[in-house]
Design a protein around this motif. Structure first.
Motif, PDB file in Angstrom:
ATOM      1  N   LEU A  57      24.478  18.873   9.266  1.00 53.90           N
ATOM      2  CA  LEU A  57      25.322  19.943   8.726  1.00 53.90           C
ATOM      3  C   LEU A  57      25.165  20.062   7.211  1.00 53.90           C
ATOM      4  CD1 LEU A  57      28.560  19.414  10.848  1.00 53.90           C
ATOM      5  CD2 LEU A  57      26.819  21.195  11.119  1.00 53.90           C
ATOM      6  N   ASP A  58      24.923  18.959   6.520  1.00 51.89           N
ATOM      7  CA  ASP A  58      24.654  19.043   5.075  1.00 51.89           C
ATOM      8  C   ASP A  58      23.382  19.834   4.800  1.00 51.89           C
ATOM      9  OD1 ASP A  58      26.916  17.567   4.570  1.00 51.89           O
ATOM     10  OD2 ASP A  58      25.846  15.662   4.377  1.00 51.89           O
ATOM     11  N   PHE A  59      22.357  19.574   5.603  1.00 56.29           N
ATOM     12  CA  PHE A  59      21.120  20.336   5.434  1.00 56.29           C
ATOM     13  C   PHE A  59      21.337  21.812   5.758  1.00 56.29           C
ATOM     14  CE2 PHE A  59      17.282  22.144   7.389  1.00 56.29           C
ATOM     15  CZ  PHE A  59      16.394  22.034   6.322  1.00 56.29           C
ATOM     16  N   ALA A  60      22.112  22.102   6.815  1.00 57.38           N
ATOM     17  CA  ALA A  60      22.379  23.497   7.182  1.00 57.38           C
ATOM     18  C   ALA A  60      23.166  24.212   6.088  1.00 57.38           C
ATOM     19  CB  ALA A  60      23.136  23.547   8.510  1.00 57.38           C
ATOM     20  N   ALA A  61      24.113  23.510   5.465  1.00 59.27           N
ATOM     21  CA  ALA A  61      24.890  24.136   4.389  1.00 59.27           C
ATOM     22  C   ALA A  61      24.007  24.480   3.199  1.00 59.27           C
ATOM     23  CB  ALA A  61      26.026  23.203   3.967  1.00 59.27           C
ATOM     24  N   HIS A  62      23.071  23.612   2.849  1.00 64.91           N
ATOM     25  CA  HIS A  62      22.178  23.895   1.721  1.00 64.91           C
ATOM     26  C   HIS A  62      21.142  24.947   2.079  1.00 64.91           C
ATOM     27  CE1 HIS A  62      22.709  21.228  -1.869  1.00 64.91           C
ATOM     28  NE2 HIS A  62      23.601  20.699  -1.057  1.00 64.91           N
ATOM     29  N   PHE A  63      20.668  24.936   3.291  1.00 66.58           N
ATOM     30  CA  PHE A  63      19.612  25.869   3.649  1.00 66.58           C
ATOM     31  C   PHE A  63      20.156  27.281   3.890  1.00 66.58           C
ATOM     32  CE2 PHE A  63      16.308  27.757   6.314  1.00 66.58           C
ATOM     33  CZ  PHE A  63      15.170  27.390   5.628  1.00 66.58           C
ATOM     34  N   CYS A  64      21.337  27.388   4.494  1.00 69.23           N
ATOM     35  CA  CYS A  64      21.895  28.713   4.811  1.00 69.23           C
ATOM     36  C   CYS A  64      22.749  29.265   3.675  1.00 69.23           C
ATOM     37  CB  CYS A  64      22.724  28.632   6.096  1.00 69.23           C
ATOM     38  SG  CYS A  64      21.782  28.113   7.552  1.00 69.23           S
ATOM     39  N   CYS A  65      23.528  28.417   3.014  1.00 68.66           N
ATOM     40  CA  CYS A  65      24.410  28.860   1.924  1.00 68.66           C
ATOM     41  C   CYS A  65      24.149  27.960   0.721  1.00 68.66           C
ATOM     42  CB  CYS A  65      25.874  28.800   2.348  1.00 68.66           C
ATOM     43  SG  CYS A  65      26.257  29.712   3.857  1.00 68.66           S
ATOM     44  N   HIS A  66      22.940  28.047   0.200  1.00 68.87           N
ATOM     45  CA  HIS A  66      22.507  27.076  -0.799  1.00 68.87           C
ATOM     46  C   HIS A  66      23.332  27.160  -2.070  1.00 68.87           C
ATOM     47  CE1 HIS A  66      19.994  24.401  -3.052  1.00 68.87           C
ATOM     48  NE2 HIS A  66      19.657  25.349  -3.911  1.00 68.87           N
ATOM     49  N   GLN A  67      23.483  28.335  -2.623  1.00 75.26           N
ATOM     50  CA  GLN A  67      24.204  28.465  -3.891  1.00 75.26           C
ATOM     51  C   GLN A  67      25.685  28.125  -3.728  1.00 75.26           C
ATOM     52  OE1 GLN A  67      23.064  32.537  -4.817  1.00 75.26           O
ATOM     53  NE2 GLN A  67      21.603  31.826  -6.364  1.00 75.26           N
ATOM     54  N   CYS A  68      26.275  28.485  -2.592  1.00 75.02           N
ATOM     55  CA  CYS A  68      27.684  28.137  -2.352  1.00 75.02           C
ATOM     56  C   CYS A  68      27.859  26.630  -2.223  1.00 75.02           C
ATOM     57  CB  CYS A  68      28.193  28.828  -1.086  1.00 75.02           C
ATOM     58  SG  CYS A  68      28.273  30.628  -1.206  1.00 75.02           S
ATOM     59  N   ALA A  69      26.893  25.958  -1.582  1.00 71.51           N
ATOM     60  CA  ALA A  69      26.967  24.508  -1.446  1.00 71.51           C
ATOM     61  C   ALA A  69      26.819  23.824  -2.803  1.00 71.51           C
ATOM     62  CB  ALA A  69      25.882  24.020  -0.484  1.00 71.51           C
ATOM     63  N   LEU A  70      25.910  24.321  -3.632  1.00 67.35           N
ATOM     64  CA  LEU A  70      25.758  23.748  -4.978  1.00 67.35           C
ATOM     65  C   LEU A  70      27.026  23.919  -5.806  1.00 67.35           C
ATOM     66  CD1 LEU A  70      22.136  24.714  -6.130  1.00 67.35           C
ATOM     67  CD2 LEU A  70      22.982  22.462  -5.456  1.00 67.35           C
ATOM     68  N   CYS A  71      27.641  25.096  -5.707  1.00 75.21           N
ATOM     69  CA  CYS A  71      28.856  25.354  -6.476  1.00 75.21           C
ATOM     70  C   CYS A  71      30.011  24.486  -5.986  1.00 75.21           C
ATOM     71  CB  CYS A  71      29.231  26.834  -6.381  1.00 75.21           C
ATOM     72  SG  CYS A  71      28.091  27.947  -7.256  1.00 75.21           S
ATOM     73  N   GLN A  72      30.130  24.306  -4.671  1.00 77.74           N
ATOM     74  CA  GLN A  72      31.199  23.461  -4.154  1.00 77.74           C
ATOM     75  C   GLN A  72      31.030  22.008  -4.613  1.00 77.74           C
ATOM     76  OE1 GLN A  72      31.247  22.794   0.064  1.00 77.74           O
ATOM     77  NE2 GLN A  72      33.460  22.402   0.117  1.00 77.74           N
ATOM     78  N   GLU A  73      29.804  21.512  -4.590  1.00 76.26           N
ATOM     79  CA  GLU A  73      29.557  20.148  -5.050  1.00 76.26           C
ATOM     80  C   GLU A  73      29.826  20.023  -6.548  1.00 76.26           C
ATOM     81  OE1 GLU A  73      25.548  19.413  -3.927  1.00 76.26           O
ATOM     82  OE2 GLU A  73      25.934  19.866  -1.815  1.00 76.26           O
ATOM     83  N   GLY A  74      29.444  21.042  -7.316  1.00 77.80           N
ATOM     84  CA  GLY A  74      29.712  21.007  -8.753  1.00 77.80           C
ATOM     85  C   GLY A  74      31.199  21.017  -9.059  1.00 77.80           C
TER      86      GLY A  74
END
Length: 233
Positions: free
Chosen positions: A184-201
């Motif tokens: 699911l971590d890979f799916a979050a980065h691959f499908c919603c990459h910028q949103c995943a980066l922003c959430q982690e930031g």
């Protein structure tokens, strides 16, 4: 003629003791304390070990993320300025946002530059070969797993199970759950990459301080003791 003395037969030590204490009555209380201490009724059989209770360590409960995956503008709290900065970096400079997240996660001298350059190379290579950012997510998705492990955060699968109540057996199996969370971590980065980066930031800025603002501790050494030269004799 010389008188020959009668020779007594040699006696052992036990026989000598019996001969010395001959005629004395042995007391009834002899070895009474020893017998009471090792009474058969008080001795536990060797083939029946006592039950030993071993306390199991308590597993800390996982914490939810403080902002959602699609909360691009943050949660309007005291980090509103940081959330706006994260949103702008995720939209126009994701390599800088990824490098900043890794710098907070793994403090070091060249952490920001090495991760930022690697991300930028894969970003431009993906756009050149596939006309899209398809290579950088494959490189950056382990940061989401590392962030979950370092702060004991819930994954997408566990939060979904807690919200819906289905597949509760998945949460009990730690190894199986971790494999599912990695996918699911890979799916979050691959499908919603910028949103995943922003959430982690946003998440790591709420939980850790930038390495440049952390207090530095210096090792203090005691001065040497005063030395006095003695006059030679």
């Amino acid at each position: 003629m010389a008188n020959h003395e009668e020779q007594k037969p040699l006696m052992s030590q036990d026989e000598e003791e019996k001969d010395i204490y001959k005629g004395e009555k042995e007391p009834e209380t002899k070895n009474a304390e020893f017998d009471d201490h090792f009474n058969e009724s008080t001795m536990a059989p060797l083939d029946q070990p006592e039950d030993v209770y071993v306390a199991q360590p308590e597993v800390p409960q996982r914490q939810p993320w403080r902002t959602g995956l699609f909360s691009c503008m943050g949660s309007s709290d005291e980090f509103v300025g940081s959330d706006l900065e994260v949103c702008v970096l995720g939209l126009f400079a994701p390599c800088v946002l990824y490098g900043s997240t890794m710098e907070r996660l793994y403090p070091g001298q060249s952490t920001f530059s090495s991760h930022c350059m690697a991300y930028s190379s894969l970003y431009f290579m993906g756009h050149f070969l596939f006309n899209g950012n398809f290579l950088a997510p494959c490189f950056s998705f382990p940061s989401r797993s590392a962030l979950r492990h370092s702060h004991n955060l819930e994954g997408c699968g566990e939060s979904l199970v807690n919200a819906t109540g289905c597949c509760s057996s998945l949460v009990q199996d730690e190894e199986r759950l971790e494999r599912c969370e990695s996918v699911l971590d890979f799916a979050a980065h691959f499908c919603c990459h910028q949103c995943a980066l922003c959430q982690e930031g946003r998440e790591i800025r709420r939980r850790t301080v930038h390495p440049a603002h952390r207090p530095r501790y210096y090792m203090t050494t005691a001065p040497p003791a005063q030395q006095v030269m003695s006059s030679s004799q």
